[in-house]
Design an enzyme around this catalytic site. Structure first.
Site, mmCIF file in Angstrom:
data_model
loop_
_atom_site.group_PDB
_atom_site.id
_atom_site.type_symbol
_atom_site.label_atom_id
_atom_site.label_comp_id
_atom_site.label_asym_id
_atom_site.label_seq_id
_atom_site.Cartn_x
_atom_site.Cartn_y
_atom_site.Cartn_z
ATOM 1 N N HIS A 276 45.383 -20.963 41.719
ATOM 2 C CA HIS A 276 45.055 -21.665 40.477
ATOM 3 C C HIS A 276 43.694 -22.338 40.662
ATOM 4 O O HIS A 276 43.461 -22.980 41.692
ATOM 5 C CB HIS A 276 46.134 -22.711 40.162
ATOM 6 C CG HIS A 276 45.901 -23.403 38.865
ATOM 7 N ND1 HIS A 276 46.181 -22.810 37.646
ATOM 8 C CD2 HIS A 276 45.374 -24.612 38.585
ATOM 9 C CE1 HIS A 276 45.849 -23.644 36.678
ATOM 10 N NE2 HIS A 276 45.354 -24.742 37.213
ATOM 11 N N THR B 44 57.066 -21.605 41.661
ATOM 12 C CA THR B 44 58.412 -22.044 41.299
ATOM 13 C C THR B 44 58.521 -21.976 39.777
ATOM 14 O O THR B 44 57.540 -21.654 39.090
ATOM 15 C CB THR B 44 58.661 -23.493 41.774
ATOM 16 O OG1 THR B 44 57.705 -24.341 41.131
ATOM 17 C CG2 THR B 44 58.547 -23.620 43.279
ATOM 18 N N ASP C 40 52.563 -23.861 37.700
ATOM 19 C CA ASP C 40 51.458 -24.437 38.481
ATOM 20 C C ASP C 40 51.863 -25.659 39.312
ATOM 21 O O ASP C 40 51.029 -26.516 39.606
ATOM 22 C CB ASP C 40 50.273 -24.820 37.559
ATOM 23 C CG ASP C 40 49.646 -23.613 36.881
ATOM 24 O OD1 ASP C 40 49.724 -22.511 37.436
ATOM 25 O OD2 ASP C 40 49.078 -23.785 35.786
ATOM 26 N N ASN D 220 50.568 -17.839 44.126
ATOM 27 C CA ASN D 220 49.601 -17.861 43.024
ATOM 28 C C ASN D 220 48.356 -18.608 43.481
ATOM 29 O O ASN D 220 48.429 -19.495 44.337
ATOM 30 C CB ASN D 220 50.203 -18.577 41.811
ATOM 31 C CG ASN D 220 49.260 -18.580 40.617
ATOM 32 O OD1 ASN D 220 48.629 -17.563 40.307
ATOM 33 N ND2 ASN D 220 49.128 -19.717 39.953
ATOM 34 N N ARG E 205 50.216 -14.055 32.801
ATOM 35 C CA ARG E 205 51.495 -14.100 32.092
ATOM 36 C C ARG E 205 52.345 -15.214 32.688
ATOM 37 O O ARG E 205 52.366 -15.388 33.907
ATOM 38 C CB ARG E 205 52.279 -12.786 32.249
ATOM 39 C CG ARG E 205 51.584 -11.562 31.746
ATOM 40 C CD ARG E 205 51.514 -11.496 30.251
ATOM 41 N NE ARG E 205 52.805 -11.577 29.600
ATOM 42 C CZ ARG E 205 52.968 -11.750 28.288
ATOM 43 N NH1 ARG E 205 51.915 -11.877 27.500
ATOM 44 N NH2 ARG E 205 54.170 -11.807 27.756
ATOM 45 N N LEU F 107 55.727 -16.347 33.904
ATOM 46 C CA LEU F 107 56.879 -15.574 34.390
ATOM 47 C C LEU F 107 58.180 -16.326 34.130
ATOM 48 O O LEU F 107 58.234 -17.555 34.195
ATOM 49 C CB LEU F 107 56.703 -15.311 35.886
ATOM 50 C CG LEU F 107 55.498 -14.422 36.211
ATOM 51 C CD1 LEU F 107 55.125 -14.519 37.685
ATOM 52 C CD2 LEU F 107 55.784 -12.972 35.820
#
Ligand code: GRF
Length: 216
Positions: free
Chosen positions: A109, A141, A145, A107, A91, A93
């Site tokens: 990636h 942030t 990504d 995160n 999702r 954000l």
């Protein structure tokens, strides 16, 4: 004891890797909860198997992204998170959510950022003829990504690779990378200076997977 809340949408293999490292390396932390946006996410069954508390905030039950993120934050906050870890959370954000957990929201990636933000990273890396692929753990942030890079893992791209073989190789690297990056957060050994993350004990922020692992 620091609290980790893992957000996931899918199978949860990174969750498994983090949970295993947390136990094996005796982190002063625990996974307080696994929260999914999908009631049938494989990560829920895995969390149950690991004895971790679960919750689901179904995005389809919320009229807007703002409403979903508000409900998600309410749920996450119940577990007093020191760290909110996105592990295959599919999702986008809102700024509200990202800012609420700024500096403690991570995160992973599946590309060497800033290359290949967004989806289908392995296919795009193959189409571009990349000889090196990998994964990135970064602080989240508002810029999708693009947050400060904590660590990267690089793997070779082999001539015979397809999306499946490359993604398997990258995923194996992710399972080393995410626990390492999260452990540094928990140990408090990272500093961010002008958007660049420095590992203050001097450990390398790059994992290079050897070519001999290339047919994995
Ligand atoms: C990983 O490839 C991760 O990089 C991406 O989503 C995938 C999640 O896999 N963000 P899993 O659910 O942890 O197995």
């Amino acid at each position: 004891m620091q609290n980790i809340v893992v957000l996931a949408s899918g199978r949860g293999s990174n969750l498994r890797a983090i949970s295993a490292a947390c136990a094996a390396e005796r982190w002063p932390a625990r996974i307080a909860a696994v929260v999914t946006n999908r009631p049938l996410a494989g990560a829920l069954a895995l969390a149950a198997e690991l004895g971790i508390t679960t919750a689901t905030v179904d995005h389809t039950a919320h009229a807007s992204r703002d409403a979903f993120d508000a409900a998600l934050a309410d749920c996450v906050d119940r577990f007093n998170p020191d760290w909110v870890v996105l592990a295959g959370f599919m999702r986008i954000l809102t700024p509200f959510f990202v800012n609420r957990y700024e500096g403690r929201l991570l995160n992973i990636h599946p590309s060497l950022l800033p290359a290949f933000t967004g989806l289908q990273t392995h296919r795009r890396a193959l189409e571009a003829g990349c000889k090196l692929a990998g994964a990135t753990v970064h602080f989240v942030t508002e810029d999708l990504d693009h947050g400060p890079i904590i660590a990267q893992a690089a793997v070779p791209v082999m001539p015979q690779d397809d999306e499946a073989t490359l993604s398997r190789r990258v995923l194996a690297a992710e399972h080393l990378l995410y626990p390492l990056a999260l452990r540094w957060c928990i140990e408090g050994v990272l500093k961010v200076h002008r958007g660049v993350v420095v590992q203050t004990t001097g450990q390398s922020q790059l994992i290079m997977m050897p070519p001999q692992g290339a047919d994995a």
